[in-house]
Design an enzyme around this catalytic site. Sequence first.
Site, PDB file in Angstrom:
ATOM      1  N   GLY A  10       0.901  -1.112  -0.136  1.00  0.00           N
ATOM      2  CA  GLY A  10      -0.391  -0.149  -0.094  1.00  0.00           C
ATOM      3  C   GLY A  10       0.843   1.298   0.246  1.00  0.00           C
ATOM      4  CB  THR A  35      -6.893  -0.401  -1.635  1.00  0.00           C
ATOM      5  OG1 THR A  35      -6.199  -1.088  -0.314  1.00  0.00           O
ATOM      6  CG2 THR A  35      -8.714  -0.524  -0.644  1.00  0.00           C
ATOM      7  CB  VAL A  57      -4.272  -9.820   7.299  1.00  0.00           C
ATOM      8  CG1 VAL A  57      -2.655  -9.071   6.931  1.00  0.00           C
ATOM      9  CG2 VAL A  57      -4.678  -8.307   7.196  1.00  0.00           C
ATOM     10  CE1 TYR A  62       3.968 -21.644   9.731  1.00  0.00           C
ATOM     11  CE2 TYR A  62       4.386 -21.559   7.291  1.00  0.00           C
ATOM     12  CZ  TYR A  62       4.875 -22.160   8.505  1.00  0.00           C
ATOM     13  OH  TYR A  62       6.185 -22.210   8.633  1.00  0.00           O
ATOM     14  CB  SER A  75      -5.831  -0.099   6.799  1.00  0.00           C
ATOM     15  OG  SER A  75      -6.550   0.900   7.110  1.00  0.00           O
ATOM     16  N   GLY A 102      -2.578 -11.925  17.081  1.00  0.00           N
ATOM     17  CA  GLY A 102      -2.003 -13.718  17.715  1.00  0.00           C
ATOM     18  C   GLY A 102      -0.995 -13.759  17.485  1.00  0.00           C
ATOM     19  CE1 TYR A 145      -9.889   2.975   8.078  1.00  0.00           C
ATOM     20  CE2 TYR A 145      -9.837   5.244   8.163  1.00  0.00           C
ATOM     21  CZ  TYR A 145      -9.466   4.528   8.389  1.00  0.00           C
ATOM     22  OH  TYR A 145      -8.135   4.735   8.084  1.00  0.00           O
TER      23      TYR A 145
END
Length: 320
Positions: A10, A35, A57, A62, A75, A102, A145
């Site tokens: 991005g 995007t 995501v 992994y 985003s 995580g 958003y």
Amino acid sequence: MRVLITGGAGFIGSHLCDRLLAEGHEVIAMDNLITGTTDNIAHLAGHRRFRFILHDVTEYIYVDGPLDAILHLASLPSPVDYLEKPIQTLKVGALGTHKTLGLAVAKRARYLLASTSEVYGDPLVHPQPETYWGNVNPVGPRGVYDESKRFAEAMTMAYHRAHGLDTRIARIFNTYGPRMRLDDGRVVPNFVRQALSGEPLTVYDKGSRTRSFCYISDMVDGLYRLLLSDEVYPVNLGNPQEMTILDFAHKVLEISGSSSQVVFVTPEDERTRDDPHARRPDIRKARQVLGWEPKVPLEEGLRLTIDWFRRRLTTAGAKT
Ligand code: UDP
């Protein structure tokens, strides 16, 4: 460091890749290319410390081997994009943040969340300090958003508190520069594209709303300093030079030397509903804890951006 950057193809993510590589780190860029575009990282192909992974995501992530840091930039930050893709916007802010947190726990990596000035909504306090809790309409078009980023901040703090994760939160204000998508619908690409192609500049409503524009190299520097700092609570990153959108339109005309007109339009869709009437970062905290403040004046940043857009439009024109 071995670093994962989500949203690495991005606008801000790809510039961060460049900076981290220049600092000697190993970089893994992850992006689903909704995007983002590989054009932004094409120059890094073959770099021995760079790798690209095509992945969404919001799905299980992994990554083999150790990671020292994860920067969650993935985003959809353009109001036009999040009006078109409201569910993906919520998912990347919420599920994407959960998944990357995580992963950070599993890898014992430092974590940086790219949050936003939109957490302040249509602010009732001006300029906005980090201590302001905001004024957000959860059920308006911008809610997808704003609320996903508010959730992302809450989730990041929860991982910090519950798992002792080493976290950072950047609240990014309007940022501009080369590699913005020409058609992302935000004010900088719109006005610059319009000015360069002789079309009228579309100022929404009366153009009296204000924004404060930060050049990309300053933003990347702020993000890098924040990553290296030990500040856990949110830090505003942005340029405090505020102007109305109408003044900004004239600035673009002046610097590009364009003779385009300015037109006042009211979009038929919901893109200007709940549009913040003013926005300007209070950057006292960034100055104090990061020793950071923006250095690139608007005129210089706009010149560099306009030059880049001009080259892109010429290449795009040559292709068709
Ligand atoms: N805007 C405008 N014309 C355009 C695009 C945007 O007048 O063609 C206005 C928009 O209504 C808002 C400001 O410019 O007040 C900044 O909009 P942008 O979409 O860049 O991002 P935002 O700061 O709202 O997230």
